[in-house]
Design an enzyme around this catalytic site. Structure first.
Site, short mmCIF file in Angstrom:
data_model
loop_
_atom_site.label_atom_id
_atom_site.label_comp_id
_atom_site.label_asym_id
_atom_site.label_seq_id
_atom_site.Cartn_x
_atom_site.Cartn_y
_atom_site.Cartn_z
N SER A 1 39.15 34.27 3.71
CA SER A 1 39.10 32.80 3.71
C SER A 1 37.65 32.37 3.62
CB SER A 1 39.73 32.24 4.99
OG SER A 1 38.90 32.52 6.11
N ILE B 1 34.24 38.95 10.65
CA ILE B 1 33.36 37.79 10.67
C ILE B 1 32.51 37.85 9.42
CG2 ILE B 1 31.65 36.48 11.95
CD1 ILE B 1 34.38 36.82 13.38
N LYS B 2 32.59 36.84 8.58
CA LYS B 2 31.86 36.85 7.31
C LYS B 2 30.42 36.39 7.53
CE LYS B 2 34.13 35.68 3.51
NZ LYS B 2 34.97 34.92 2.54
N VAL B 3 29.48 37.21 7.05
CA VAL B 3 28.05 36.92 7.17
C VAL B 3 27.44 37.04 5.78
CG1 VAL B 3 25.86 37.67 8.17
CG2 VAL B 3 27.96 37.80 9.53
#
Length: 350
Positions: free
Chosen positions: A46, A141-143
């Site tokens: 997402s 967790i998107k970084v």
């Protein structure tokens, strides 16, 4: 005669299929479970744009938005609450797959606020809060893969937080991302902490590279000369070439003695994830990027439209390492032109 579902067949080549989309009714209607069972879906990604589209185009969120607004919550707080609830619900749908594959698949990703992309400390703090709030082992967790993001990636992995490194465009930066992942795992192992269930993926944004480079190649073609034919051959192919070269870097980094020492302790490779795999050029095949990038230990995340197209007329074969020696052709095509620096920067992420 019944034919095998091309989407499900991807798994036989070692590639995991993820969905680049999320919306509440996809989960509540049972459609997500159908995709998991019938199409072999193994994860979901997402981003803020996807959530915006979901919220704007659906009435599913109206009551929650009203309730949260009456509680005095601002726009950002409402967005965070809604997005986190959806990610938790989706993660629960995938949990049995996560358990069955011992943490290989079954993940859902949620992005750190993009405004923190150049703030290492802010990214780490926000990622920690998201990880704690979501409270699911099968979330990423998107970084973003900014310079500042590299230190955050290493720190978060060392803390045992699953990281989806996003917005990767170039080969030099990808190498730095892989290094950060390895350093994070090594630091965690050095402290005597378990590394087995710390997961990470590196999301390489494929079609956007062609979107940046093709207009520059078009200018070379219009100008004519000795580079025009090479530019014609490279047009629409630089992104696939970059991905194939990235896979060779992946093998170098994660099939090495350095990683093998961590693997003995149960560490997992940082898989390459092909993002932005919907075809933007209407003159090209709508499954172009999915077809070209099938290979072991990779992930393809695609929107529903692309999944539907591939289910209908996909032809899965292990093509990721085909013609690897010809991969640099796109870079040669733009060398020596007035646009070489812009195109090389676009394609390599510098």
């Amino acid at each position: 005669m019944m034919h095998a579902n091309p989407l499900k067949t991807l798994g036989t080549f070692g590639q995991s299929l993820w969905l680049d989309y999320i919306r509440r009714d996809l989960i509540t209607s049972g459609e997500l479970q159908r995709l998991i069972e019938e199409d072999g879906l193994r994860g979901m990604t997402s981003n803020p744009s996807i959530f915006e589209k979901a919220i704007v185009e659906s009435h599913e969120y109206a009551e929650d938005i009203r309730t949260l607004a009456l509680e005095g919550k601002g726009v950002n707080a409402i967005y965070e609450t809604l997005s986190q609830r959806d990610v938790q619900s989706a993660a629960d749908e995938f949990r049995s797959l996560y358990d069955k594959t011992d943490g290989q698949d079954g993940y859902v990703s949620l992005e750190v606020n993009p405004h923190l992309a150049h703030d290492t400390k802010g990214t780490v703090e926000k990622a920690r809060r998201l990880w704690k709030t979501l409270d699911r082992p099968n979330v990423f967790i998107k970084v973003p893969a900014t310079t500042e993001g590299l230190s955050a990636i290493q720190e978060l992995i060392s803390e045992g937080i699953n990281v989806n490194v996003t917005l990767l465009f170039g080969l030099p930066r990808y190498r730095h991302v892989a290094e950060a992942s390895l350093a994070g795992l090594a630091a965690r192992a050095a402290c005597g902490k378990p590394v087995k269930h710390v997961a990470s993926v590196a999301s390489f944004f494929v079609s956007r590279i062609d979107g940046m480079v093709d207009p520059l190649l078009e200018k070379v073609i219009v100008q004519g000369g000795k580079l025009a034919d090479l530019a014609k051959k490279a047009r629409g192919q630089v992104a696939i070439a970059s991905a194939k070269m990235a896979y060779q870097i992946y093998k170098e980094m994660f099939w090495s003695g350095r990683f093998k020492e961590l693997a003995v302790q149960g560490a997992r490779v940082q898989r390459l994830l092909w993002a932005s795999t919907s075809t933007k050029n209407p003159d090209e095949s709508d499954v172009k990027y999915m077809e070209a990038l099938i290979g072991p230990d990779t992930i393809n995340t695609a929107p529903l439209e692309t999944l539907d197209a591939y289910r209908d007329h996909g032809d899965p074969k292990a093509r990721l390492e085909h013609d690897v020696e010809e991969a640099p052709i796109g870079f040669r095509a733009i060398a020596g032109t007035g646009h070489q620096h812009r195109a090389c920067d676009a394609a390599t992420g510098r």
